[in-house]
Design a protein around this motif. Structure first.
Motif, PDB file in Angstrom:
ATOM      1  N   PHE A 125    -102.128  -3.273  24.049  1.00 19.71           N
ATOM      2  CA  PHE A 125    -101.871  -4.102  22.797  1.00 19.71           C
ATOM      3  C   PHE A 125    -103.251  -4.972  22.465  1.00 19.71           C
ATOM      4  N   VAL A 126    -104.166  -5.333  23.531  1.00 13.98           N
ATOM      5  CA  VAL A 126    -105.446  -6.253  23.081  1.00 13.98           C
ATOM      6  C   VAL A 126    -106.462  -4.939  22.526  1.00 13.98           C
ATOM      7  N   LEU A 127    -106.355  -3.657  23.248  1.00  9.87           N
ATOM      8  CA  LEU A 127    -107.247  -2.932  22.871  1.00  9.87           C
ATOM      9  C   LEU A 127    -107.031  -2.352  21.384  1.00  9.87           C
ATOM     10  N   GLY A 128    -105.733  -2.251  21.244  1.00  6.50           N
ATOM     11  CA  GLY A 128    -105.276  -1.829  19.682  1.00  6.50           C
ATOM     12  C   GLY A 128    -105.785  -3.082  18.531  1.00  6.50           C
ATOM     13  N   MET A 129    -105.712  -4.160  18.997  1.00  6.37           N
ATOM     14  CA  MET A 129    -106.310  -5.235  18.272  1.00  6.37           C
ATOM     15  C   MET A 129    -107.771  -5.215  17.958  1.00  6.37           C
ATOM     16  N   LEU A 143    -110.958  -4.195  14.812  1.00  4.74           N
ATOM     17  CA  LEU A 143    -112.113  -4.743  14.257  1.00  4.74           C
ATOM     18  C   LEU A 143    -113.450  -3.485  14.388  1.00  4.74           C
ATOM     19  N   LEU A 144    -113.293  -2.732  15.456  1.00  6.20           N
ATOM     20  CA  LEU A 144    -114.513  -1.816  15.744  1.00  6.20           C
ATOM     21  C   LEU A 144    -113.493  -0.486  15.220  1.00  6.20           C
ATOM     22  N   PRO A 145    -114.579   0.197  14.482  1.00  2.00           N
ATOM     23  CA  PRO A 145    -113.887   1.439  13.808  1.00  2.00           C
ATOM     24  C   PRO A 145    -113.837   2.521  14.936  1.00  2.00           C
ATOM     25  N   VAL A 146    -114.786   2.230  15.827  1.00  2.00           N
ATOM     26  CA  VAL A 146    -114.663   3.426  17.163  1.00  2.00           C
ATOM     27  C   VAL A 146    -113.338   3.500  17.964  1.00  2.00           C
ATOM     28  N   VAL A 147    -112.781   2.143  18.067  1.00  2.00           N
ATOM     29  CA  VAL A 147    -111.724   2.201  19.080  1.00  2.00           C
ATOM     30  C   VAL A 147    -110.506   2.422  18.206  1.00  2.00           C
ATOM     31  N   PRO A 148    -109.696   3.319  18.616  1.00  3.09           N
ATOM     32  CA  PRO A 148    -108.366   3.556  17.715  1.00  3.09           C
ATOM     33  C   PRO A 148    -107.377   2.617  18.020  1.00  3.09           C
ATOM     34  N   THR A 149    -106.607   2.200  16.938  1.00  2.00           N
ATOM     35  CA  THR A 149    -105.661   1.167  17.194  1.00  2.00           C
ATOM     36  C   THR A 149    -104.097   1.770  17.350  1.00  2.00           C
ATOM     37  N   THR A 150    -103.778   2.746  16.661  1.00  2.00           N
ATOM     38  CA  THR A 150    -102.293   3.359  16.706  1.00  2.00           C
ATOM     39  C   THR A 150    -102.236   3.747  17.898  1.00  2.00           C
ATOM     40  N   PRO A 151    -102.860   4.543  18.639  1.00  3.75           N
ATOM     41  CA  PRO A 151    -102.442   5.080  20.227  1.00  3.75           C
ATOM     42  C   PRO A 151    -102.057   4.075  20.899  1.00  3.75           C
ATOM     43  N   PHE A 152    -103.086   2.997  21.005  1.00  2.00           N
ATOM     44  CA  PHE A 152    -102.872   1.937  21.782  1.00  2.00           C
ATOM     45  C   PHE A 152    -101.480   0.896  21.307  1.00  2.00           C
ATOM     46  N   LEU A 153    -101.256   0.851  19.900  1.00  2.00           N
ATOM     47  CA  LEU A 153     -99.962   0.195  19.876  1.00  2.00           C
ATOM     48  C   LEU A 153     -98.901   1.007  20.305  1.00  2.00           C
ATOM     49  N   LEU A 154     -98.833   2.362  20.333  1.00  2.00           N
ATOM     50  CA  LEU A 154     -97.806   3.319  20.642  1.00  2.00           C
ATOM     51  C   LEU A 154     -97.615   3.253  22.032  1.00  2.00           C
ATOM     52  N   LEU A 155     -98.894   3.144  22.733  1.00  2.00           N
ATOM     53  CA  LEU A 155     -98.580   2.961  24.195  1.00  2.00           C
ATOM     54  C   LEU A 155     -97.928   1.564  24.625  1.00  2.00           C
ATOM     55  N   SER A 156     -98.539   0.549  23.893  1.00  2.00           N
ATOM     56  CA  SER A 156     -97.944  -0.696  24.078  1.00  2.00           C
ATOM     57  C   SER A 156     -96.316  -0.719  23.877  1.00  2.00           C
TER      58      SER A 156
END
Length: 134
Positions: free
Chosen positions: A24-28, A32-45
């Motif tokens: 979840f923190v990585l998704g957040m 802010l950082l375009p290189v880090v994906p949001t969706t896969p981390f939120l789905l994993l969370s």
């Protein structure tokens, strides 16, 4: 949407809980950082919270900003068209900026552009929810 059910083993449950919060923190950070994906981390969370914490699973999937999109994906409804355009647009802006202006290694730039193309195709092929009110 699946019904949250805690794993019976407390070690596995707490491990999933910790992984859920880290993702979840990585998704957040990805917001802010375009290189880090949001969706896969939120789905994993969401997947981790499904088996570790029903309370946080419901919180995440019912969240007013991203809960609807997580529910669409988990229910197999896909991604709304507006969100697809936004994702693909931001992906190409950040990848091309990085590949053409920042990265000085030619083969790495080509790999980044190829990865963006594959991701774009995957996102474009996702189904769209029937009632897209975006």
């Amino acid at each position: 949407m699946k019904t949250p059910q805690q794993h019976p083993n407390p070690v596995i449950r707490y491990t999933l809980f910790i992984i859920g919060w880290i993702s979840f923190v990585l998704g957040m950070i990805g917001l802010l950082l375009p290189v880090v994906p949001t969706t896969p981390f939120l789905l994993l969370s969401a997947a981790c919270f499904l088996r570790s914490s029903p309370r946080f699973y419901v919180w995440l999937t019912e969240h007013r900003w991203w809960g609807r999109y997580i529910r669409y994906y988990l229910d197999g409804q896909g991604i709304p068209r507006r969100v697809k355009f936004l994702i693909i647009g931001m992906l190409w802006i950040t990848i091309l900026t990085s590949a053409l202006l920042i990265v000085k290694i030619h083969w790495l730039s080509v790999m980044m552009i190829c990865a963006a193309a594959v991701i774009s195709i995957y996102i474009a092929k996702q189904p769209e929810p029937k009632l897209d009110t975006d």
